[in-house]
Design an enzyme around this catalytic site. Structure first.
Site, short mmCIF file in Angstrom:
data_model
loop_
_atom_site.label_atom_id
_atom_site.label_comp_id
_atom_site.label_asym_id
_atom_site.label_seq_id
_atom_site.Cartn_x
_atom_site.Cartn_y
_atom_site.Cartn_z
CE LYS A 194 -3.50 2.57 2.56
NZ LYS A 194 -4.52 2.57 3.62
CG HIS A 254 -12.03 -32.37 -33.31
ND1 HIS A 254 -10.84 -31.70 -33.22
CD2 HIS A 254 -12.10 -32.88 -34.57
CE1 HIS A 254 -10.21 -31.77 -34.39
NE2 HIS A 254 -10.96 -32.47 -35.22
#
Length: 522
Positions: free
Chosen positions: A136, A282
């Site tokens: 911070k 697939h």
């Protein structure tokens, strides 16, 4: 006054030379517990944190850095006169650099047999608090969480002024790491959206998906798309994410999707308690077979569609031996998945340099209680519970035709019903008791899927069974099945035209059962 660095690390890799370099740059070192002991043993001058705060470490080290002299030194803005005055009034020295990494919570909960107490003890409190304070206030305090950043941090310090961009980058890295860390803990404590919550619909207001970068992929589904493979930190060895690649090229984006699909289908047949082989193309099965031996199961899966298996993926639920390896080596495959391969099998398959072999631990469940699946849409994502493959209880099925299935037909229907769950909707599977014969996947209408599956089955459809993942909206699918000689059908039922389909089945002498459960897979 010398600059002050606060160092408290679980991962001590590289920390000694890094701290020695800080001392050489004029820093004083504050440290805690094992880190302080290591630095002292290495001849680096260090001030223990309790000497700095004037308060001892207590509660077995659970409280040691949660003190105003620590967080005041981290959070004070040096450009705010009132902050400076308060620091002087309370004897708080500014801390310029924080080097902290956290207790290994992810590794702890991934360990087999870990207890709840062990997991809870690995929840770091002081570390994240210090890092958050430093991040911070990164304009004045340099936060360092990753040992990989030590060299460039030292390079910047030696230049005399750490660039603002680097400070901000390191701060962002801290918050990203802590956010991930907290999400892991939340998921663990909640039981991964536990069974009660998902069963009763008590969905949390906020869901965070967490992952650790596992593999940088060459591209995504297509070469112009970038892609990365992320792994859930607590993924089990039963998953594709934790599979051991024994040989072959790196997995691609499409490989990973297909391999995962193959593994899910294979594991869904666990309750059949037989050797099973699955061929996938697939993300759809092109052949599924079971048998008394793994070789027999594979031949049945192969014969289901010997064309589509070309360039596909094969998943097997028993160890691969030399004889089966020789058979597999004669087919162009992308990946073979199995729990293990004999040394002789490895020697045979090693000749196929590009073929990937994946060893997956199949002794563990693939899914955990409360697991959910995600699908991204623009602007959000969908979450649902897993469509788990629970053991099939045919006694719960409802016979809706004049003729009930024979015992042999029930066994074939059971196999077909399991298979159709993993075929893209609209889905139709034609099968015998031990193999698929034809699969129709992803069609815009159900009769179209049936026609594909029946055509693929050909003459073998006579006397076989048919499974549909959802109800028949009209009788045309049953009529197509009748023309092909299908003996029995399993479907969910629930259409407003169910009676039409039942009548069509009765006219053809087909036995039909309703499961009352749909298995859409989009």
């Amino acid at each position: 006054m010398a600059k002050l660095a606060l160092v408290s690390v679980y991962d001590k890799d590289g920390i000694v030379p890094f701290c020695q370099a800080l001392v050489d740059l004029g820093y004083d070192i504050l440290s805690t517990g094992g880190t302080a002991a290591l630095l002292e043993q290495s001849g680096i001058p260090v001030t223990p944190i309790d000497a700095h705060t004037g308060f001892p470490e207590i509660l077995d080290g659970r409280v040691k850095t949660l003190h105003p002299k620590v967080h005041g030194g981290l959070l004070a803005r040096r450009d705010v006169p009132d902050h400076v005055r308060q620091m002087e009034a309370h004897g708080i020295q500014a801390i310029d650099l924080v080097v902290v990494n956290l207790y290994p919570f992810a590794k702890t909960i991934a360990r087999e047999g870990v207890t709840d107490d062990e997991a809870i003890e690995m929840i770091d409190i002081g570390g994240p608090a210090m890092l958050r304070s430093a991040a911070k206030n990164h304009e004045f305090v340099l936060p360092v969480i990753d040992p990989k950043d030590y060299p460039r941090v030292l390079d910047a310090l030696r230049q005399g002024e750490v660039p603002r961009a680097l400070r901000r980058e390191l701060a962002a890295k801290v918050f990203r790491a802590i956010s991930h860390y907290d999400a892991l803990i939340a998921d663990y404590l909640a039981g991964q959206l536990d069974e009660r919550a998902t069963a009763e619909g008590e969905w949390p207001q906020v869901i965070r998906v967490t992952g650790v970068a596992k593999q940088d992929l060459r591209y995504g589904e297509n070469p112009h798309q970038r892609a990365q493979f992320y792994m859930e930190p607590n993924a089990t060895k039963a998953t594709i994410a934790r599979a051991e690649q024994l040989q072959g090229k790196e997995l691609s984006y499409n490989n990973i999707q297909d391999a995962d699909s193959a593994l899910q289908i294979l594991r869904a047949f666990d309750d059949f308690h037989e050797p099973v082989a699955v061929a996938v193309k697939h993300m759809n099965p092109c052949g599924i077979g079971r048998g008394e031996t793994l070789a027999q199961a594979f031949e049945r899966a192969y014969e289901a569609d010997p064309v589509s298996i070309f360039g596909g993926i094969v998943a097997l639920n028993r160890e691969v031996d030399k004889r089966l390896a020789e058979r597999l080596a004669g087919i162009f495959l992308e990946i073979i998945i199995a729990p293990s391969f004999t040394e002789e099998a490895r020697e045979v398959l090693a000749k196929k340099k590009n073929l990937r072999l994946l060893a997956v631990d199949m002794s563990q469940p693939l899914w955990r209680p409360g697991d959910v699946t995600f699908r991204r849409v623009t602007g959000g994502f969908l979450v649902q519970t897993v469509d788990l493959a629970a053991p099939i209880d045919v006694s719960r099925w409802r016979v809706v035709t004049r003729r009930a299935p024979t015992d042999a037909e029930y066994e074939a229907l059971r196999f077909a019903w399991r298979a159709v769950q993993f075929v893209k909707s609209n889905a139709i599977v034609v099968a015998e008791r031990d193999r698929t014969l034809g699969i129709g996947a992803g069609q815009m209408n159900r009769v179209g899927a049936a026609e594909i599956a029946l055509k693929q089955a050909g003459a073998r459809a006579k006397g076989a069974v048919l499974a549909s993942d959802a109800f028949f909206p009209m009788r045309d699918t049953v009529d197509a099945a009748a023309r092909a000689g299908i003996a029995a059908i399993v479907q969910p039922g629930g259409s407003i035209r169910d009676e039409d389909s039942i009548q069509a089945a009765n006219e053809a002498g087909i036995a039909m059962v309703f499961t009352g459960e749909r298995h859409f897979l989009h």
